[in-house]
Design an enzyme around this catalytic site. Structure first.
Site, PDB file in Angstrom:
ATOM      1  N   HIS A 248       0.804  -1.220   0.000  1.00  0.00           N
ATOM      2  CA  HIS A 248       0.000   0.000   0.000  1.00  0.00           C
ATOM      3  C   HIS A 248       0.836   1.268   0.000  1.00  0.00           C
ATOM      4  O   HIS A 248       0.306   2.360   0.149  1.00  0.00           O
ATOM      5  CB  HIS A 248      -0.943   0.023   1.201  1.00  0.00           C
ATOM      6  CG  HIS A 248      -1.777  -1.206   1.338  1.00  0.00           C
ATOM      7  ND1 HIS A 248      -1.461  -2.228   2.203  1.00  0.00           N
ATOM      8  CD2 HIS A 248      -2.897  -1.590   0.677  1.00  0.00           C
ATOM      9  CE1 HIS A 248      -2.364  -3.189   2.086  1.00  0.00           C
ATOM     10  NE2 HIS A 248      -3.238  -2.833   1.176  1.00  0.00           N
TER      11      HIS A 248
HETATM   12  S1  FES Z   1       1.355   0.027   3.557  1.00  0.00           S
HETATM   13 FE1  FES Z   1      -0.110  -1.538   3.819  1.00  0.00          FE
HETATM   14  S2  FES Z   1       0.883  -2.994   5.103  1.00  0.00           S
HETATM   15 FE2  FES Z   1       2.350  -1.495   4.682  1.00  0.00          FE
END
Ligand code: FES
Length: 187
Positions: A147
């Site tokens: 993410h």
């Molecule tokens: S940004 Fe989603 S787990 Fe690291």
């Protein structure tokens, strides 16, 4: 034997590495297996798996870790990063303004006095627990592949969605070349 140690990508300070890819593709178990071959002298310092699972401290020999390098170890089943910061990384991390941080923490809150070239932190992203990749991202630290969170060289979150810094486990130095993780206070 397959207890504690995985090497990192630290020998490749720029860009992703094949090892990064393998780590993601095969999972931590395979990496630990490979690591046991690469760094047997480190894993041999650790107690056996049962003892570790029971929460005993693990000892990490720091002497083979070169400047800028990161190694991965496991304590209580949790991934831990041990990183030897370079002089430039130290300088850069000290210069960061608290106002630029999502979870403000000065450099000296992230390391131990007298051993401030060493970061010891948990190694799972504080968002959803993925393993961020070392020497990636814009802050000399780690980038989370799923993410997009980024951490700096002392594990401070610099780009979300991760909300907080990589936590610091309890650890204590035994001289300059050995650290016991699981003993003493968090940094
Ligand atoms: S940004 Fe989603 S787990 Fe690291």
């Amino acid at each position: 034997m397959a207890t504690t140690v995985a090497p990192s990508d630290a020998a490749h300070p720029h860009g992703s590495t094949r090892r990064d890819f393998l780590f993601l593709a095969t999972g931590a178990g395979a990496v630990v297996g490979a690591a046991a071959l690469v760094w047997p002298f480190v894993s041999s310092m650790a107690p056996d798996a049962e003892t570790i699972a029971a929460g005993a401290p693990i000892e990490v020999d720091l002497s083979p870790i070169s400047e800028g390098q990161i190694i991965n170890v496991f304590w209580r089943g949790k991934l831990i990063f041990v990183r030897r910061l370079s002089a430039k990384e130290i300088e850069d991390m000290k210069a960061v303004k608290m106002g630029d941080l999502i979870d403000p923490a000065p450099y000296y809150a992230r390391v131990k006095e007298g051993h401030d070239q060493w970061l010891v932190s948990y190694g799972n992203c504080t968002h959803l627990g993925c393993v961020p990749i070392g020497h990636q991202g814009n802050f000399e630290g780690w980038a989370c592949p799923c993410h997009g969170s980024q951490f700096d060289a002392v594990g401070r979150v610099r780009r979300g969605p991760a909300p907080i810094n990589l936590p610091i486990p309890p650890y204590a130095f035994q001289g300059d070349a050995k650290v016991r993780i699981g003993e003493g206070a968090a940094a």
